[in-house]
Design a protein around this motif. Structure first.
Motif, PDB file in Angstrom:
ATOM      1  N   GLN A 187     -34.910  16.697 -36.688  1.00 23.16           N
ATOM      2  CA  GLN A 187     -35.215  16.302 -38.059  1.00 23.16           C
ATOM      3  C   GLN A 187     -34.487  15.024 -38.490  1.00 23.16           C
ATOM      4  O   GLN A 187     -34.624  14.586 -39.627  1.00 23.16           O
ATOM      5  N   SER A 188     -33.746  14.425 -37.578  1.00 21.02           N
ATOM      6  CA  SER A 188     -33.001  13.209 -37.911  1.00 21.02           C
ATOM      7  C   SER A 188     -33.950  12.062 -38.239  1.00 21.02           C
ATOM      8  O   SER A 188     -34.999  11.893 -37.608  1.00 21.02           O
ATOM      9  N   VAL A 235     -33.655   9.191 -31.676  1.00 21.39           N
ATOM     10  CA  VAL A 235     -32.750   9.736 -30.669  1.00 21.39           C
ATOM     11  C   VAL A 235     -33.482   9.754 -29.332  1.00 21.39           C
ATOM     12  O   VAL A 235     -34.583  10.301 -29.219  1.00 21.39           O
ATOM     13  N   THR A 236     -32.854   9.147 -28.331  1.00 22.67           N
ATOM     14  CA  THR A 236     -33.427   9.097 -26.982  1.00 22.67           C
ATOM     15  C   THR A 236     -32.368   9.553 -25.988  1.00 22.67           C
ATOM     16  O   THR A 236     -31.223   9.090 -26.046  1.00 22.67           O
ATOM     17  N   ILE A 237     -32.739  10.467 -25.084  1.00 28.37           N
ATOM     18  CA  ILE A 237     -31.834  10.905 -24.021  1.00 28.37           C
ATOM     19  C   ILE A 237     -32.447  10.496 -22.688  1.00 28.37           C
ATOM     20  O   ILE A 237     -33.611  10.797 -22.410  1.00 28.37           O
ATOM     21  N   THR A 238     -31.659   9.788 -21.870  1.00 25.23           N
ATOM     22  CA  THR A 238     -32.117   9.370 -20.549  1.00 25.23           C
ATOM     23  C   THR A 238     -31.151   9.879 -19.487  1.00 25.23           C
ATOM     24  O   THR A 238     -30.007  10.247 -19.790  1.00 25.23           O
ATOM     25  N   ASN A 261     -36.958  12.212 -30.024  1.00 26.21           N
ATOM     26  CA  ASN A 261     -37.198  13.062 -31.191  1.00 26.21           C
ATOM     27  C   ASN A 261     -38.405  12.562 -31.978  1.00 26.21           C
ATOM     28  O   ASN A 261     -38.943  11.475 -31.710  1.00 26.21           O
ATOM     29  N   PRO A 262     -38.878  13.338 -32.960  1.00 22.74           N
ATOM     30  CA  PRO A 262     -40.068  12.934 -33.730  1.00 22.74           C
ATOM     31  C   PRO A 262     -39.919  11.587 -34.422  1.00 22.74           C
ATOM     32  O   PRO A 262     -40.911  10.864 -34.589  1.00 22.74           O
ATOM     33  N   ALA A 263     -38.702  11.224 -34.857  1.00 22.45           N
ATOM     34  CA  ALA A 263     -38.517   9.927 -35.510  1.00 22.45           C
ATOM     35  C   ALA A 263     -38.863   8.784 -34.561  1.00 22.45           C
ATOM     36  O   ALA A 263     -39.401   7.754 -34.985  1.00 22.45           O
ATOM     37  N   SER A 271     -46.145   8.583 -28.268  1.00 17.77           N
ATOM     38  CA  SER A 271     -45.953  10.028 -28.296  1.00 17.77           C
ATOM     39  C   SER A 271     -44.907  10.412 -27.251  1.00 17.77           C
ATOM     40  O   SER A 271     -44.608   9.656 -26.323  1.00 17.77           O
ATOM     41  N   ARG A 272     -44.378  11.616 -27.391  1.00 23.91           N
ATOM     42  CA  ARG A 272     -43.374  12.098 -26.441  1.00 23.91           C
ATOM     43  C   ARG A 272     -43.949  12.152 -25.033  1.00 23.91           C
ATOM     44  O   ARG A 272     -43.282  11.793 -24.054  1.00 23.91           O
TER      45      ARG A 272
END
Length: 651
Positions: free
Chosen positions: A156-157, A161-164, A174-176, A184-185
């Motif tokens: 919900q941030s 946010v990206t994790i690699t 994340n959705p943001a 899209s994801r």
């Protein structure tokens, strides 16, 4: 023995036995007293009472008798699981075969006690294992809940946010991220953030980024990234390494805060400051610069009048006048885009003004560009400065020419338009109403989406160095805004460009169009003029010209001297021509004092200063009684006749 919240005191456990066999209570209590555990034991016979007690008090453990049917034990266990704080359950059974053990553990009990095998050691071991296991379960749960909260916070941030993994392969967004970038994801998982590269940062930037994070340090910077639709956005990026239990970097987490709006507002502020700074500069030098141009132009004009058309110096004189006019135009452009340009507003027929200007355009744009003028029928008049209208058309035509280096088509159209509420909703700064539309279109290479929002900024140009000042469209924008109009640019690469200018129409109180006045008149006269000018060279050239036109001219270098000259001259003074800003006494103060003594005397102000400076010196009427330097001497002659009219008298 317990505090108000029911917690254990002094390390003693609070245990509840639920069941109808009172002897079981005493058996368990005796074992506890003999050292099985430090505990306080309570007994409740019925399930209903036990449910109330469990809801109101906190127990560290519940031992419940499990009969052959097991209904009470199962009901109590099920109900207690609905409470916010869970309690470990131990089932007290007569005999425990495999089926009973499986049933008890599947129901959610921590363990069971078999009555026939009960002793102090077995009870102590069962209590110890149950409390330890429950503690671990609870820890696994203050952790699962924390992970759930963390997950919700990331999901919900508002920040991206990206994790690699260690190689930069995306494992989570994340959705943001999806909302801002347009990806899209599913599109980004398994790829790398290189898809967002805009090209605004060079290779060295990314080398520094990887060197920082691979060394275990946090990387912070502002990036210009590109969305899926190719729009650019500014992001404050933080990349943090993630280590495993052995301290090895396994992943990276990047958080991006969208700063596009902040940077846009800052850019607007810088733009306003830049315009104000250049406006201040232009206004400051305008007076001296325009006075110099006035001298150059006036004496060149006097020379032109004194030599014939075939004279050897005629060409040279014309070039001097043209150069002075171009220099004056440059000063005017600087003042125009900063909205400090002096205006001589008139009721204009836009079609007539455009027709006069477009006669000059073929030589400006060249033979390889086809010019088409489409005047609208019944066009309502506007209130504008004809010189500024010329500036607009010339600047737009010049831009169009530069956009069509190999030729093309330039179209200038006018029309009446009514902007209604639907238009206003998409252009919120435009009030609804009737406008005269001036549209200038070219078939050139067009403007890409990246540059289009900046075309009206001063000094912003996509032309090669030395090929443009970046003032053309900024000048147009300044003039349009100064007159309460609106301008929009429409363009696509390869599709040409159209600029639309909406000029407010002028109408009378009854809604009918105001007729356009086209004053004409003679350029000579015999009246007496008091000329007040602190620049000697300007005063000299003007005196020579007005005398040649038949006027009687009285001279003064400032306001105080003008008062003395006027009082010594006993005859009528028909017109006062005065500079505005002068030492000792300004033109505004001179006029206020002298018109008391000579109430029939007319006044014409001249100045090289910007509008604000002129109005600050007490000059109010800038439309009918003002001339902006530098001006042509013939323009001065026409203005004098407009003010004095045809009622000329010999003196």
């Amino acid at each position: 023995m317990n505090n108000e919240n029911g917690h254990k005191l002094n390390g003693r456990l609070r245990i509840l036995l639920v069941g109808g066999q009172e002897k079981d209570f005493f058996t368990l209590r005796d074992l506890l007293d003999r050292g099985a555990a430090e505990a306080q034991m309570e007994h409740i016979a019925s399930c209903e009472e036990a449910l109330v007690a469990v809801a109101q008090s906190r127990y560290d453990m519940i031992v419940v008798e499990h009969d052959r049917v097991g209904e009470m034990a199962m009901r109590l266990l099920g109900e207690s699981r609905k409470q916010p704080v869970t309690v470990p359950f131990i089932f007290f059974v007569e005999h425990a075969d495999d089926a009973t053990a499986t049933e008890v553990l599947n129901a959610g009990a921590c363990d069971y006690l078999e009555k026939s095998q009960l002793n102090e050691a077995r009870l102590a071991r069962t209590i110890r294992c149950a409390t330890t296991l429950h503690h671990k379960e609870r820890e696994c749960e203050e952790r699962k809940e924390m992970l759930r909260k963390l997950s919700r916070a990331v999901e919900q941030s508002a920040d991206l946010v990206t994790i690699t993994d260690r190689n930069g392969v995306i494992e989570y967004v994340n959705p943001a991220f999806e909302q801002l970038t347009g990806y899209s994801r599913a599109e980004v998982l398994g790829t790398t953030p290189r898809m967002l590269k805009s090209g605004e940062q060079g290779p060295g930037f990314y080398e520094e980024l990887w060197e920082t994070i691979l060394s275990g340090k946090v990387f912070r910077s502002t990036l210009i990234d590109r969305k899926k639709n190719c729009d650019l956005f500014y992001a404050e990026k933080t990349i943090t390494p993630i280590r495993d239990d052995e301290g090895r970097i396994t992943h990276f987490v990047a958080t991006d805060r969208d700063m596009t709006e902040k940077y846009r507002l800052e850019a607007q502020l810088r733009q306003a400051q830049k315009m104000d700074a250049v406006g201040q500069l232009a206004g400051g030098v305008a007076h001296d610069f325009n006075n110099l141009l006035m001298v150059i132009r006036s004496y060149a004009e006097l020379m032109s009048d004194s030599v014939g058309q075939e004279h050897l110096l005629r060409h040279n004189i014309d070039q001097i006048i043209k150069a002075a006019d171009r220099a004056a135009d440059l000063t005017g452009q600087l003042l125009a885009f900063s909205r400090k340009q002096m205006q001589k507003l008139q009721i204009l027929d836009l079609n007539r003004a455009i027709s006069s200007i477009t006669r000059l355009l073929p030589r400006l744009i060249g033979e390889d560009i086809q010019l088409t003028v489409v005047p609208g029928s019944g066009l309502s008049p506007i209130k504008a400065d004809p010189v500024q209208i010329e500036q607009i058309v010339m600047n737009l035509a010049t831009n169009a020419r530069d956009a069509m280096p190999t030729g093309g088509k330039l179209t200038i159209e006018t029309s009446n338009v009514r902007l209604d509420e639907s238009y206003v909703q998409s252009h919120q700064i435009v009030p609804p109403g009737n406008y005269a539309l001036l549209s200038v279109s070219d078939s050139g290479r067009g403007i890409d989406a990246e540059h289009l929002p900046h075309v009206f900024e001063p000094f912003y140009t996509t032309k090669k160095q030395g090929k443009g000042t970046g003032l053309g469209l900024a000048t147009v924008y300044g003039i349009v805004k100064q007159n309460g109009g609106f301008i929009w640019a429409y363009s696509e690469l390869g599709m040409g460009t159209t600029l639309k200018i909406y000029w407010p129409q002028i109408q009378s109180a009854d809604g009918r169009p105001i007729p356009v006045l086209r004053p004409t008149g003679p350029t000579r006269g015999t009246e007496t003029i008091l000329l007040v000018e602190d620049e000697e060279a300007v005063r000299g050239a003007t005196y020579e010209f007005l005398t040649a036109c038949g006027y009687t001219v009285l001279e003064a270098k400032d306001g105080l001297e003008a008062m003395e000259v006027a009082r010594e001259h006993l005859s009528k003074i028909d017109l006062l021509i005065s500079d505005v800003v002068m030492p000792r006494m300004s033109g505004g103060d001179l006029t206020r004092q002298l018109t008391i003594e000579r109430p029939t005397m007319k006044v014409l102000f001249v100045s090289g200063y910007a509008e604000k400076t002129v109005t600050d010196h007490g000059v109010i009427d800038l439309s009918g009684s003002f001339l902006q330097k530098p001006f042509a001497l013939k323009t001065l002659a026409l203005r004098i006749r407009e003010i004095l009219g045809d009622d000329r008298k010999s003196h």
